[in-house]
Design a protein around this motif. Structure first.
Motif, PDB file in Angstrom:
ATOM      1  N   TYR A 273       0.812  -1.216   0.000  1.00  0.00           N
ATOM      2  CA  TYR A 273       0.000   0.000   0.000  1.00  0.00           C
ATOM      3  C   TYR A 273       0.846   1.266   0.000  1.00  0.00           C
ATOM      4  CZ  TYR A 273      -2.667   3.872   1.967  1.00  0.00           C
ATOM      5  OH  TYR A 273      -3.214   5.101   2.188  1.00  0.00           O
ATOM      6  N   TYR A 277       0.786   4.196  -2.838  1.00  0.00           N
ATOM      7  CA  TYR A 277       0.067   5.424  -2.505  1.00  0.00           C
ATOM      8  C   TYR A 277       0.971   6.646  -2.641  1.00  0.00           C
ATOM      9  CZ  TYR A 277      -2.311   8.922   0.353  1.00  0.00           C
ATOM     10  OH  TYR A 277      -2.882  10.077   0.811  1.00  0.00           O
ATOM     11  N   ARG A 298      -2.181   1.250  -8.728  1.00  0.00           N
ATOM     12  CA  ARG A 298      -3.179   0.873  -7.730  1.00  0.00           C
ATOM     13  C   ARG A 298      -3.097  -0.616  -7.427  1.00  0.00           C
ATOM     14  NH1 ARG A 298      -8.626   2.589 -10.414  1.00  0.00           N
ATOM     15  NH2 ARG A 298      -9.399   1.968  -8.359  1.00  0.00           N
ATOM     16  N   THR A 302      -4.771  -0.279  -1.854  1.00  0.00           N
ATOM     17  CA  THR A 302      -5.080   1.110  -2.215  1.00  0.00           C
ATOM     18  C   THR A 302      -6.519   1.245  -2.685  1.00  0.00           C
ATOM     19  OG1 THR A 302      -4.197   0.725  -4.442  1.00  0.00           O
ATOM     20  CG2 THR A 302      -2.699   1.663  -2.804  1.00  0.00           C
TER      21      THR A 302
END
Length: 345
Positions: A273, A277, A298, A302
């Motif tokens: 993640y 991000y 992504r 996320t």
């Protein structure tokens, strides 16, 4: 004589000749010896001491179990219950049955997130383990400064994710980054790892390999050092070279370590993640609006964050969390089932 029969002794046994155990003697009405009374007192003291030790141990592990219940078990059960509801996070959940699960099959964004996550795992995990195995073998040999190298390789593991992203953002900068300048001087050109959606996933892989390499090196080095030297000596006596000793003896013996790194690496890959991000944020992509860079970076986690905290669809985010949990569980069970074919204990 009835007491003798209850003790399952023949009728001809004389209880006064001292041949009976004490438990059978006092059944006949004789008193227990003082030594037996002392032994029972000692056993009582030992059992009470064991109870105190057990109580102390439970007191020390109680915070861990409370943390597991409060921060893991209860959220998992709550997420599973909310996956059947329509919930914005600040309103009362409304039960909708399997509506959220039916919506998963038509969610192209989720399909993209799963595909990106699988690509990330397949590209980063084998490369990390392979490079870590090479460095662990080098550190296991007789070289000077092994302690310094171990510290240097492990430093990225304790570096914050935000710092890692900032470092690699400078290294991969298309104008003055070290990686870009070096690639241009050798190959004449360099892909835009930060701004081209086709190559963004590779920047994510490079950061992951660099930051987790030291962790794998430590475990593989411990596995190599646990192998007795007599095995390598026997291989050399039989005419084997260094490559033969490694691939025929050392590598099969560290398969339990490789299996552990494989399981934990896949679980960590599914939970990717922070790098995704921050990379998309630093590239100027907005999570609330679709963009090519964010679409290329992504992952499943996320997507869960985006659904829950950007679009305020907490119920649907919980549904994605349950799907992620099931994916990790299935892959982990699959690994444990088939590890008997290649792991040597």
């Amino acid at each position: 004589m009835r007491a003798v029969q209850r003790c399952r002794l023949p009728l001809t046994v004389n209880p006064l000749d001292g041949a009976l155990p004490s438990c059978q003697v006092w059944q006949l009405g004789f008193s227990k010896p003082d030594s037996w009374k002392g032994a029972q007192t000692l056993n009582g003291l030992l059992s009470s001491e064991k109870r105190r030790e057990a109580a102390t141990a439970y007191v020390f592990i109680l915070p861990f179990f409370l943390g597991m219940i409060v921060f893991y078990l209860i959220p998992i059960l709550t997420a599973f219950a909310n996956s059947f509801t329509e919930w914005a996070g600040y309103t009362n959940p409304v039960f909708t049955g399997l509506t959220n699960y039916k919506a998963l099959f038509a969610d192209e964004a989720l399909h993209r997130e799963i595909w990106n996550t699988l690509r990330y795992i397949l590209m980063s995990l084998p490369v990390t383990i392979l490079i870590a195995l090479v460095f662990a073998q080098l550190l296991n040999s007789n070289i000077r400064g092994k302690g310094i190298y171990r510290v240097l390789y492990y430093l990225p593991c304790i570096t914050m994710s935000a710092v890692v992203v900032l470092i690699w953002r400078q290294l991969l900068n298309g104008r003055f980054g070290l990686v870009s300048v070096t690639a241009k001087s050798i190959f004449g050109s360099c892909p835009a790892f930060l701004s081209d959606p086709k190559y963004c996933i590779y920047s994510l892989v490079m950061m992951s390999v660099w930051s987790s390499l030291g962790y794998d090196i430590i475990f593989l080095l411990a596995g190599l050092q646990s192998i007795p030297e007599v095995y390598s000596e026997a291989c050399r006596v039989d005419g084997g070279n260094a490559a033969t000793c490694f691939f025929r003896i050392k590598l099969p013996l560290i398969t339990p370590t490789l299996f552990y790194l494989l399981v934990t690496g896949i679980i960590s890959g599914f939970n990717q993640y922070d790098y995704s991000y921050m990379l998309s944020s630093l590239a100027g992509s907005s999570l609330s609006a679709e963009s090519p860079i964010y679409d290329a970076l992504r992952t499943v986690v996320t997507g869960i964050y985006n659904s829950g905290f950007v679009f305020h669809e907490m119920g649907y985010a919980c549904t994605k969390s349950v799907v992620l949990f099931c994916m990790i569980l299935i892959v982990t069970v699959f690994q444990f089932v088939f590890q008997k074919r290649w792991v040597n204990y």
